[in-house]
Design an enzyme around this catalytic site. Structure first.
Site, PDB file in Angstrom:
ATOM      1  N   HIS A 155       0.845  -1.203   0.000  1.00  0.00           N
ATOM      2  CA  HIS A 155       0.000   0.000   0.000  1.00  0.00           C
ATOM      3  C   HIS A 155       0.881   1.255   0.000  1.00  0.00           C
ATOM      4  O   HIS A 155       2.076   1.171   0.262  1.00  0.00           O
ATOM      5  CB  HIS A 155      -0.922   0.033   1.224  1.00  0.00           C
ATOM      6  CG  HIS A 155      -2.110  -0.869   1.105  1.00  0.00           C
ATOM      7  ND1 HIS A 155      -2.078  -2.191   1.466  1.00  0.00           N
ATOM      8  CD2 HIS A 155      -3.374  -0.640   0.635  1.00  0.00           C
ATOM      9  CE1 HIS A 155      -3.265  -2.744   1.236  1.00  0.00           C
ATOM     10  NE2 HIS A 155      -4.064  -1.822   0.730  1.00  0.00           N
ATOM     11  N   LYS A 159      -0.538   4.790   4.606  1.00  0.00           N
ATOM     12  CA  LYS A 159      -1.477   3.854   5.231  1.00  0.00           C
ATOM     13  C   LYS A 159      -1.132   3.648   6.704  1.00  0.00           C
ATOM     14  O   LYS A 159       0.026   3.441   7.057  1.00  0.00           O
ATOM     15  CB  LYS A 159      -1.490   2.520   4.489  1.00  0.00           C
ATOM     16  CG  LYS A 159      -2.524   1.563   5.056  1.00  0.00           C
ATOM     17  CD  LYS A 159      -2.914   0.489   4.077  1.00  0.00           C
ATOM     18  CE  LYS A 159      -3.930  -0.471   4.690  1.00  0.00           C
ATOM     19  NZ  LYS A 159      -5.216   0.153   4.981  1.00  0.00           N
TER      20      LYS A 159
HETATM   21  P1  NAD Z   1      -7.324   9.398   4.944  1.00  0.00           P
HETATM   22  O1  NAD Z   1      -6.428   9.562   6.116  1.00  0.00           O
HETATM   23  O2  NAD Z   1      -6.933  10.016   3.636  1.00  0.00           O
HETATM   24  O3  NAD Z   1      -8.810   9.915   5.303  1.00  0.00           O
HETATM   25  C1  NAD Z   1      -9.430   9.691   6.525  1.00  0.00           C
HETATM   26  C2  NAD Z   1     -10.374  10.862   6.771  1.00  0.00           C
HETATM   27  O4  NAD Z   1     -11.135  10.593   7.956  1.00  0.00           O
HETATM   28  C3  NAD Z   1      -9.620  12.182   6.991  1.00  0.00           C
HETATM   29  O5  NAD Z   1     -10.245  13.223   6.260  1.00  0.00           O
HETATM   30  C4  NAD Z   1      -9.763  12.396   8.496  1.00  0.00           C
HETATM   31  O6  NAD Z   1      -9.739  13.770   8.856  1.00  0.00           O
HETATM   32  C5  NAD Z   1     -11.140  11.777   8.727  1.00  0.00           C
HETATM   33  N1  NAD Z   1     -11.396  11.485  10.129  1.00  0.00           N
HETATM   34  C6  NAD Z   1     -10.508  11.174  11.119  1.00  0.00           C
HETATM   35  N2  NAD Z   1     -11.157  11.034  12.292  1.00  0.00           N
HETATM   36  C7  NAD Z   1     -12.472  11.267  12.048  1.00  0.00           C
HETATM   37  C8  NAD Z   1     -13.619  11.291  12.858  1.00  0.00           C
HETATM   38  N3  NAD Z   1     -13.563  11.050  14.178  1.00  0.00           N
HETATM   39  N4  NAD Z   1     -14.823  11.571  12.285  1.00  0.00           N
HETATM   40  C9  NAD Z   1     -14.898  11.822  10.953  1.00  0.00           C
HETATM   41  N5  NAD Z   1     -13.834  11.834  10.128  1.00  0.00           N
HETATM   42  C10 NAD Z   1     -12.625  11.555  10.670  1.00  0.00           C
HETATM   43  O7  NAD Z   1      -7.501   7.815   4.775  1.00  0.00           O
HETATM   44  P2  NAD Z   1      -8.114   7.035   3.520  1.00  0.00           P
HETATM   45  O8  NAD Z   1      -6.994   6.546   2.658  1.00  0.00           O
HETATM   46  O9  NAD Z   1      -9.221   7.819   2.908  1.00  0.00           O
HETATM   47  O10 NAD Z   1      -8.689   5.744   4.249  1.00  0.00           O
HETATM   48  C11 NAD Z   1      -9.693   5.861   5.224  1.00  0.00           C
HETATM   49  C12 NAD Z   1      -9.980   4.481   5.809  1.00  0.00           C
HETATM   50  O11 NAD Z   1     -10.550   3.647   4.790  1.00  0.00           O
HETATM   51  C13 NAD Z   1      -8.730   3.740   6.297  1.00  0.00           C
HETATM   52  O12 NAD Z   1      -9.072   2.992   7.446  1.00  0.00           O
HETATM   53  C14 NAD Z   1      -8.388   2.822   5.138  1.00  0.00           C
HETATM   54  O13 NAD Z   1      -7.631   1.693   5.508  1.00  0.00           O
HETATM   55  C15 NAD Z   1      -9.775   2.457   4.681  1.00  0.00           C
HETATM   56  N6  NAD Z   1      -9.892   1.964   3.299  1.00  0.00           N
HETATM   57  C16 NAD Z   1     -10.794   0.979   3.101  1.00  0.00           C
HETATM   58  C17 NAD Z   1     -11.019   0.514   1.816  1.00  0.00           C
HETATM   59  C18 NAD Z   1     -12.083  -0.528   1.616  1.00  0.00           C
HETATM   60  O14 NAD Z   1     -12.258  -1.008   0.472  1.00  0.00           O
HETATM   61  N7  NAD Z   1     -12.840  -0.884   2.644  1.00  0.00           N
HETATM   62  C19 NAD Z   1     -10.307   1.054   0.743  1.00  0.00           C
HETATM   63  C20 NAD Z   1      -9.402   2.078   0.987  1.00  0.00           C
HETATM   64  C21 NAD Z   1      -9.201   2.539   2.285  1.00  0.00           C
END
Ligand code: NAD
Length: 267
Positions: A155, A159
């Protein structure tokens, strides 16, 4: 028109979800939530996603945007998942959690919320990985136990969790297929460790650059090896999968669901 609230709306996945939702018919973003100290609070979520103003400003209180919402799609931070489950359960609004790195106790909280609203938790919302998971389970069931199972994932450099939620879900599927205890079998990292124990499911992690998500599940036997592999090159595969699953989820009765429930209904 399905009314969708995005949680983590200004993150990498949040912005992709907002942009993909715009391209999908019958679906509109009515709420956008991020952490209270985010500089994005009060700004238009469409502008932040680069698709122009949508008239939806980023807020920090999920309960405040649930009135009239059909489904919440949460890709944010694992520390906030319990609160999002409680808020959606109280408002009887469907919740799809894509956030990974969830604490083990979340499952119990998800079951409690699922008594009041439909809840789907998926470490990976792509169609490809949902099918890969089923294939891994079947491969582990069919192959003799002297085929060693190893999972390699890669990744991007930002991450937060490792191994990835998807790698762990693939490992659990392999353990189920083989009929062994995942907790006993899983080994994450082997630095300085003596030779492989029989029955282990090993995890190796690569972090770098802007890799969106790659997973190889290796079944290594004697003089032959099978590798089941998935590579995502664009976050849109997760976002579109999540939004299609959210559309399906919003029409289900309260209960605990996973991606394979959605895919099997769809096919
Ligand atoms: P990122 O860090 O770019 O975004 C996360 C967002 O959540 C940020 O804008 C942050 O400010 C916000 N956030 C943090 N705490 C919060 C809260 N208490 N309330 C609301 N918002 C809050 O990360 P990302 O790459 O967008 O990934 C987000 C999550 O999704 C990670 O856990 C990642 O592993 C997961 N993910 C899952 C899949 C899937 O297919 N299920 C795919 C990609 C990423």
């Amino acid at each position: 028109m399905l009314r969708v609230v995005i949680v983590g709306a200004t993150g990498r996945m949040g912005r992709t979800l907002v942009s993909c939702a715009r391209q999908m018919s019958g679906l509109t973003v009515t709420g956008a939530i991020d952490r209270p100290d985010s500089p994005a609070i009060g700004r238009d979520v469409g502008e932040l996603a680069g698709i122009g103003a949508l008239g939806v400003t980023v807020g920090s209180k999920l309960a405040a945007v649930l009135d009239g919402a059909d489904v919440v799609v949460d890709f944010s931070d694992p520390a906030s998942t319990a609160g999002h489950l409680a808020a959606c359960a109280a408002a009887r609004v469907a919740l799809l959690v894509g956030t990974t790195g969830l604490a083990p106790e979340i499952e119990q909280q998800a079951m409690q919320a699922a008594a009041h609203a439909p809840v789907l938790i998926a470490a990976n919302t792509s169609l490809g990985v949902t099918l890969l998971t089923a294939l891994v389970r079947e491969c582990a069931r069919l192959l003799p136990t002297d085929f060693d199972i190893e999972i390699v994932e890669a990744h991007h450099r930002h991450k937060k969790d490792a191994p990835s939620g998807t790698a762990l879900a693939l490992g659990r599927a392999a353990a189920e297929g083989r009929g062994i205890d995942f907790g006993q079998a899983a080994v994450a990292g082997r630095a300085g460790v003596a030779p492989r124990r029989s029955g282990e499911i090993g995890f190796a992690v690569v972090r770098g650059g802007d890799i969106v998500g790659e997973h190889d599940v290796i079944f290594a036997g004697t003089a032959e090896k099978i590798t089941l592999s998935h590579q995502a090159s664009d976050r849109a595969v997760f976002a579109r999968g999540a939004l299609e699953a959210a559309r399906w989820l919003a029409a289900q009765p309260a209960g605990r669901y996973c991606m394979s429930d959605f895919i099997s209904i769809k096919t």
